[in-house]
Design a protein around this motif. Structure first.
Motif, PDB file in Angstrom:
ATOM      1  N   ARG A 177      -3.235  -0.344  -5.774  1.00  0.00           N
ATOM      2  CA  ARG A 177      -2.455  -0.811  -7.004  1.00  0.00           C
ATOM      3  C   ARG A 177      -3.157  -1.604  -7.968  1.00  0.00           C
ATOM      4  N   ALA A 178      -2.999  -1.773  -9.047  1.00  0.00           N
ATOM      5  CA  ALA A 178      -3.309  -2.466 -10.195  1.00  0.00           C
ATOM      6  C   ALA A 178      -4.602  -2.494 -10.288  1.00  0.00           C
TER       7      ALA A 178
ATOM      8  N   ARG B  21      -9.844 -15.952  -8.225  1.00  0.00           N
ATOM      9  CA  ARG B  21      -8.346 -16.157  -8.582  1.00  0.00           C
ATOM     10  C   ARG B  21      -7.695 -16.244  -7.121  1.00  0.00           C
TER      11      ARG B  21
ATOM     12  N   ASP C 274      -2.143 -19.532  -7.886  1.00  0.00           N
ATOM     13  CA  ASP C 274      -0.757 -18.843  -8.320  1.00  0.00           C
ATOM     14  C   ASP C 274       0.024 -18.822  -7.017  1.00  0.00           C
TER      15      ASP C 274
ATOM     16  N   THR D 292       2.127  -7.316  -6.494  1.00  0.00           N
ATOM     17  CA  THR D 292       1.875  -6.554  -7.458  1.00  0.00           C
ATOM     18  C   THR D 292       1.913  -6.893  -8.815  1.00  0.00           C
ATOM     19  N   ALA D 293       3.429  -7.467  -8.983  1.00  0.00           N
ATOM     20  CA  ALA D 293       3.921  -7.730 -10.140  1.00  0.00           C
ATOM     21  C   ALA D 293       3.209  -9.121 -10.735  1.00  0.00           C
ATOM     22  N   ALA D 294       2.926  -9.849  -9.916  1.00  0.00           N
ATOM     23  CA  ALA D 294       2.412 -10.992 -10.159  1.00  0.00           C
ATOM     24  C   ALA D 294       0.662 -10.931 -10.585  1.00  0.00           C
ATOM     25  N   ILE D 295       0.357  -9.668 -10.454  1.00  0.00           N
ATOM     26  CA  ILE D 295      -1.116  -9.379 -10.632  1.00  0.00           C
ATOM     27  C   ILE D 295      -1.178  -8.756 -12.021  1.00  0.00           C
ATOM     28  N   LYS D 296      -1.691  -9.682 -13.041  1.00  0.00           N
ATOM     29  CA  LYS D 296      -1.855  -9.265 -14.731  1.00  0.00           C
ATOM     30  C   LYS D 296      -3.298  -8.906 -14.757  1.00  0.00           C
ATOM     31  N   PRO D 297      -3.505  -7.501 -15.651  1.00  0.00           N
ATOM     32  CA  PRO D 297      -5.018  -7.415 -16.033  1.00  0.00           C
ATOM     33  C   PRO D 297      -5.592  -8.564 -16.708  1.00  0.00           C
TER      34      PRO D 297
ATOM     35  N   ARG E  40      -6.681 -11.284 -15.450  1.00  0.00           N
ATOM     36  CA  ARG E  40      -6.317 -12.650 -15.091  1.00  0.00           C
ATOM     37  C   ARG E  40      -7.533 -12.924 -13.946  1.00  0.00           C
ATOM     38  N   HIS E  41      -8.339 -12.189 -13.424  1.00  0.00           N
ATOM     39  CA  HIS E  41      -9.190 -12.256 -12.218  1.00  0.00           C
ATOM     40  C   HIS E  41     -10.626 -12.864 -12.928  1.00  0.00           C
TER      41      HIS E  41
END
Length: 273
Positions: free
Chosen positions: A76-77, A171, A220, A264-269, A271-272
């Protein structure tokens, strides 16, 4: 009249050519032919039984399940699972002693971590409230709450320092724990609605301490408590396994899927690292 129509057709043709000339460069600029796809992010999963997926067999070593939320988010993501080292029974100190930090290095992109519940003896309070007297329940809760406030912050800070040192560019996402009960459905195996609420308030306190420590280190936090509302161990559709199950008071498959969705919802493109 024919001359006028020819003139209008010529003007329309010229206008269309101009529009095409404007649009094509824009499309080329936003999606150039042969451009490389966005890079993928590798991640490691550390922590305790809530991180290992305990409760949903079959298991590998350390009670690791393919239904663990860290496994479910793989793919995912644009995420790729690297090391899955979470182990049932892990505390903040045994995580270090057991070598889980060996999964991390300077190239680590993302770390998923579940830890803290075993350090405070949370299960002892649950057992006392289900099978003991009201006084025993209250006493066990007081002991556990005291450990959460006085002991856990320093233990988490020490572990988080080590994670930062082992993976300085990563992260880190810390996952909390759910409330175990749905008091609105009445007494459960000797635990009154009031005692269930007290246990849920203990889970809230545990979350607040874990979240505060994570913020101190720039990590986070994923709060899963709202996802389990109405799905406690005594609810008609429980996402927590009951005491008769070998994985008692761990999530069901639906519970781990809820964890995976929240992570999955907490991981944003972007951000890493």
């Amino acid at each position: 009249m024919a001359s006028r129509q020819r003139g209008l057709a010529t003007a329309l043709t010229t206008l269309l050519a101009l529009l095409v000339a404007l649009v094509v460069p824009l499309a080329t600029a936003t999606a150039p032919a042969g451009s490389a796809p966005p890079s993928r992010t590798t991640y490691d999963v550390l922590g305790d039984s809530y991180g290992s997926g305990y409760g949903v067999p079959p298991y590998g070593a350390c009670g690791r399940s393919q239904s663990a939320y860290g496994v479910l988010v793989d793919g995912r993501a644009r995420l790729d699972l690297d090391d899955f080292v979470a182990c049932a029974g892990t505390t903040t100190t045994s995580l270090v002693a057991g070598g889980q930090l060996d999964a991390l290095d300077a190239d680590s992109d993302l770390v998923l971590l579940s830890i803290g519940g075993n350090d405070i003896g949370w299960s002892s309070a649950v057992v006392a409230c289900l099978g003991g007297s009201d006084a025993g329940c209250a006493g066990a809760l007081a002991v556990v709450r005291g450990r959460v406030v006085t002991q856990l912050p320093a233990l988490l800070d020490s572990l988080y320092d080590r994670i930062e040192a082992a993976a300085p560019g990563a992260r880190v996402i810390v996952t909390g724990y759910p409330r175990l009960f749905s008091p609105e459905h009445g007494a459960y195996l000797g635990a009154s609605p009031a005692e269930q609420e007290a246990l849920n308030e203990g889970a809230d306190l545990l979350h607040s301490v874990i979240a505060a420590a994570a913020r101190r280190h720039g990590f986070d936090v994923v709060d899963v408590r709202s996802h389990f509302v109405g799905h406690g161990v005594n609810a008609p559709d429980p996402w927590i396994l009951g005491p008769a199950d070998p994985g008692a008071f761990h999530p069901t498959l639906a519970g781990y899927e809820a964890y995976a969705g929240a992570v999955t919802a907490a991981i944003k493109p972007g951000r890493h690292r």
